[in-house]
Design an enzyme around this catalytic site. Structure first.
Site, PDB file in Angstrom:
ATOM      1  N   SER A 152       0.852  -1.194   0.000  1.00  0.00           N
ATOM      2  CA  SER A 152       0.000   0.000   0.000  1.00  0.00           C
ATOM      3  C   SER A 152       0.882   1.236   0.000  1.00  0.00           C
ATOM      4  O   SER A 152       2.038   1.178   0.437  1.00  0.00           O
ATOM      5  CB  SER A 152      -0.863   0.006   1.275  1.00  0.00           C
ATOM      6  OG  SER A 152      -1.511   1.257   1.436  1.00  0.00           O
ATOM      7  N   TYR A 165      -1.340   0.249  10.615  1.00  0.00           N
ATOM      8  CA  TYR A 165      -1.520  -0.168   9.215  1.00  0.00           C
ATOM      9  C   TYR A 165      -0.285   0.216   8.398  1.00  0.00           C
ATOM     10  O   TYR A 165       0.216  -0.588   7.609  1.00  0.00           O
ATOM     11  CB  TYR A 165      -2.796   0.449   8.631  1.00  0.00           C
ATOM     12  CG  TYR A 165      -3.089  -0.038   7.222  1.00  0.00           C
ATOM     13  CD1 TYR A 165      -3.300  -1.397   6.959  1.00  0.00           C
ATOM     14  CD2 TYR A 165      -3.144   0.853   6.153  1.00  0.00           C
ATOM     15  CE1 TYR A 165      -3.549  -1.849   5.664  1.00  0.00           C
ATOM     16  CE2 TYR A 165      -3.404   0.410   4.858  1.00  0.00           C
ATOM     17  CZ  TYR A 165      -3.607  -0.942   4.618  1.00  0.00           C
ATOM     18  OH  TYR A 165      -3.848  -1.387   3.340  1.00  0.00           O
TER      19      TYR A 165
HETATM   20  N1  LIG Z   1      -8.708  -0.587  -0.937  1.00  0.00           N
HETATM   21  C1  LIG Z   1      -7.648   0.143  -0.740  1.00  0.00           C
HETATM   22  O1  LIG Z   1      -7.721   1.390  -0.746  1.00  0.00           O
HETATM   23  C2  LIG Z   1      -6.293  -0.516  -0.562  1.00  0.00           C
HETATM   24  C3  LIG Z   1      -5.168   0.254  -0.841  1.00  0.00           C
HETATM   25  C4  LIG Z   1      -3.909  -0.340  -0.687  1.00  0.00           C
HETATM   26  C5  LIG Z   1      -3.805  -1.641  -0.277  1.00  0.00           C
HETATM   27  N2  LIG Z   1      -4.924  -2.363   0.023  1.00  0.00           N
HETATM   28  C6  LIG Z   1      -4.706  -3.742   0.437  1.00  0.00           C
HETATM   29  O2  LIG Z   1      -5.277  -4.585  -0.547  1.00  0.00           O
HETATM   30  C7  LIG Z   1      -5.603  -5.855   0.014  1.00  0.00           C
HETATM   31  C8  LIG Z   1      -7.021  -6.214  -0.380  1.00  0.00           C
HETATM   32  O3  LIG Z   1      -7.907  -5.257   0.184  1.00  0.00           O
HETATM   33  P1  LIG Z   1      -9.228  -4.763  -0.547  1.00  0.00           P
HETATM   34  O4  LIG Z   1      -9.089  -3.307  -0.768  1.00  0.00           O
HETATM   35  O5  LIG Z   1      -9.569  -5.644  -1.665  1.00  0.00           O
HETATM   36  O6  LIG Z   1     -10.263  -4.906   0.680  1.00  0.00           O
HETATM   37  P2  LIG Z   1     -11.459  -5.941   0.963  1.00  0.00           P
HETATM   38  O7  LIG Z   1     -12.486  -5.798  -0.096  1.00  0.00           O
HETATM   39  O8  LIG Z   1     -11.858  -5.702   2.370  1.00  0.00           O
HETATM   40  O9  LIG Z   1     -10.762  -7.371   0.818  1.00  0.00           O
HETATM   41  C9  LIG Z   1      -9.907  -7.891   1.808  1.00  0.00           C
HETATM   42  C10 LIG Z   1      -9.777  -9.374   1.600  1.00  0.00           C
HETATM   43  O10 LIG Z   1      -8.822  -9.895   2.556  1.00  0.00           O
HETATM   44  C11 LIG Z   1      -9.418 -11.020   3.190  1.00  0.00           C
HETATM   45  N3  LIG Z   1      -8.863 -11.191   4.536  1.00  0.00           N
HETATM   46  C12 LIG Z   1      -8.735 -10.281   5.514  1.00  0.00           C
HETATM   47  N4  LIG Z   1      -8.203 -10.848   6.625  1.00  0.00           N
HETATM   48  C13 LIG Z   1      -7.994 -12.168   6.315  1.00  0.00           C
HETATM   49  C14 LIG Z   1      -7.492 -13.283   7.019  1.00  0.00           C
HETATM   50  N5  LIG Z   1      -7.110 -13.174   8.305  1.00  0.00           N
HETATM   51  N6  LIG Z   1      -7.407 -14.472   6.403  1.00  0.00           N
HETATM   52  C15 LIG Z   1      -7.813 -14.601   5.108  1.00  0.00           C
HETATM   53  N7  LIG Z   1      -8.307 -13.592   4.383  1.00  0.00           N
HETATM   54  C16 LIG Z   1      -8.401 -12.386   4.983  1.00  0.00           C
HETATM   55  C17 LIG Z   1     -10.908 -10.752   3.201  1.00  0.00           C
HETATM   56  O11 LIG Z   1     -11.624 -11.986   3.241  1.00  0.00           O
HETATM   57  P3  LIG Z   1     -12.440 -12.588   4.490  1.00  0.00           P
HETATM   58  O12 LIG Z   1     -12.895 -11.434   5.330  1.00  0.00           O
HETATM   59  O13 LIG Z   1     -13.547 -13.350   3.833  1.00  0.00           O
HETATM   60  O14 LIG Z   1     -11.449 -13.472   5.174  1.00  0.00           O
HETATM   61  C18 LIG Z   1     -11.086 -10.105   1.824  1.00  0.00           C
HETATM   62  O15 LIG Z   1     -11.236 -11.095   0.837  1.00  0.00           O
HETATM   63  C19 LIG Z   1      -5.358  -5.717   1.504  1.00  0.00           C
HETATM   64  O16 LIG Z   1      -4.104  -6.273   1.812  1.00  0.00           O
HETATM   65  C20 LIG Z   1      -5.346  -4.214   1.727  1.00  0.00           C
HETATM   66  O17 LIG Z   1      -4.593  -3.852   2.853  1.00  0.00           O
HETATM   67  C21 LIG Z   1      -6.164  -1.828  -0.136  1.00  0.00           C
END
Ligand SMILES: NC(=O)c1ccc[n+]([C@@H]2O[C@H](COP(=O)([O-])OP(=O)(O)OC[C@H]3O[C@@H](n4cnc5c(N)ncnc54)[C@H](OP(=O)(O)O)[C@@H]3O)[C@@H](O)[C@H]2O)c1
Length: 266
Positions: A152, A165
């Site tokens: 990120s 974070y």
């Molecule tokens: N959206 C943003 O602005 C952004 C920006 C930079 C980086 N990111 C990163 O991108 C990645 C994906 O996030 P997203 O934006 O797609 O958010 P999201 O829609 O909330 O997806 C997060 C995913 O991670 C899974 N997850 C969380 N904790 C877990 C665990 N303990 N074991 C297995 N699975 C787990 C969730 O599945 P379950 O809850 O079903 O387990 C979900 O599928 C993350 O690493 C996040 O930090 C996001």
């Protein structure tokens, strides 16, 4: 020559929503065979069905909690069985996408909660380590295999309320860099894709299902979408086998820096 994903095994963590779910569809459209993990298995079932439609590929899913070593090990032995049955590509894992993670809360350090801190370090840092350690023996050397971690912009700059974070994603960045050094000579590619503001369930999770607060994060701006990131993940994996994308930062044009976001007034 581009690296072809057809019939290659691709493992995606956190495939139940956001980037992971979009990546499942995008890799399936390339003809890849998928192993999907997350805790919400009902969601995985729907995403698997959609991914199958987009690529007519083989798609399998299984419960995975990257915060628990036992769950990671159980998931990998399930994955090994699936891959082992495969007649093509010698039963090897070619792409590991370490995507599971997210933020919990936006508290200052002075008012931080242990449970939020622990959840962030468990998933974003230890989860990447556990998954990588367990999956590496399945990855073939010198065959264009890739480990792609999701970092990120928070791993590159601090913001108020983001201490843990930011620390977790800075940890992910340094883990990626160390792994890149450790795997030199194996031909296994290692990189990190580090997005800025993207509209997924990220803010709903961060704000504990407070939809109004989550919506405000994206108000008046044009954020990245999950599909934008999925396309980049496929692009990274499809580079010729001798090309390694080490670190890729991607932000919406409306975001010049964390906290420096252009918002249109309606
Ligand atoms: N959206 C943003 O602005 C952004 C920006 C930079 C980086 N990111 C990163 O991108 C990645 C994906 O996030 P997203 O934006 O797609 O958010 P999201 O829609 O909330 O997806 C997060 C995913 O991670 C899974 N997850 C969380 N904790 C877990 C665990 N303990 N074991 C297995 N699975 C787990 C969730 O599945 P379950 O809850 O079903 O387990 C979900 O599928 C993350 O690493 C996040 O930090 C996001």
């Amino acid at each position: 020559m581009k690296f072809l994903l057809k019939n290659k095994w691709v493992l995606i963590t956190g495939a139940s929503s956001g980037f992971g779910a979009a990546a499942a569809k995008a890799f399936a459209a390339e003809g890849a065979k998928l192993l999907l993990g997350a805790r919400r298995v009902d969601r995985l079932e729907k995403i698997s069905a959609a991914a199958k439609k987009s690529g007519r590929a083989e798609v399998h899913f299984h419960f995975l909690d990257v915060a628990k070593t036992s769950s990671v090990e159980e998931f990998i032995s399930w994955a090994k069985q699936k891959i082992g049955k495969s007649k093509t590509e010698g039963g090897k894992l070619h792409v590991l996408v370490n995507n599971a993670g997210g933020a919990h809360g936006l508290d200052t350090i002075a008012s931080g909660k242990d449970a939020d801190w622990e959840a962030m370090i468990q998933a974003n840092v230890l989860g990447v380590l556990r998954m990588t350690r367990a999956a590496l023996p399945l990855m073939p050397p010198n065959s264009g295999a890739s480990i792609i971690n999701i970092g990120s912009v928070a791993g590159h700059a601090a913001y108020e309320g983001g201490a843990v974070y930011c620390a977790a994603k800075a940890g992910e960045l340094q883990i990626t860099r160390a792994l890149r050094l450790e795997l030199l000579g194996t031909g296994i590619r290692v990189g990190t894709v580090d997005p800025g503001l993207a509209e997924t369930e990220f803010s709903m999770v961060r704000f504990k299902s407070d939809a109004a607060r989550a919506k405000k994060v994206y108000e008046g701006t044009n954020p990245l979408t999950a599909e934008d990131i999925a396309e980049i993940l496929v692009w990274v994996a499809r580079r010729p086998a001798h090309v390694n994308i080490d670190e890729l930062i991607v932000k919406p044009v409306d975001q010049a820096a964390i906290g420096k976001v252009f918002r249109r007034k309606s």
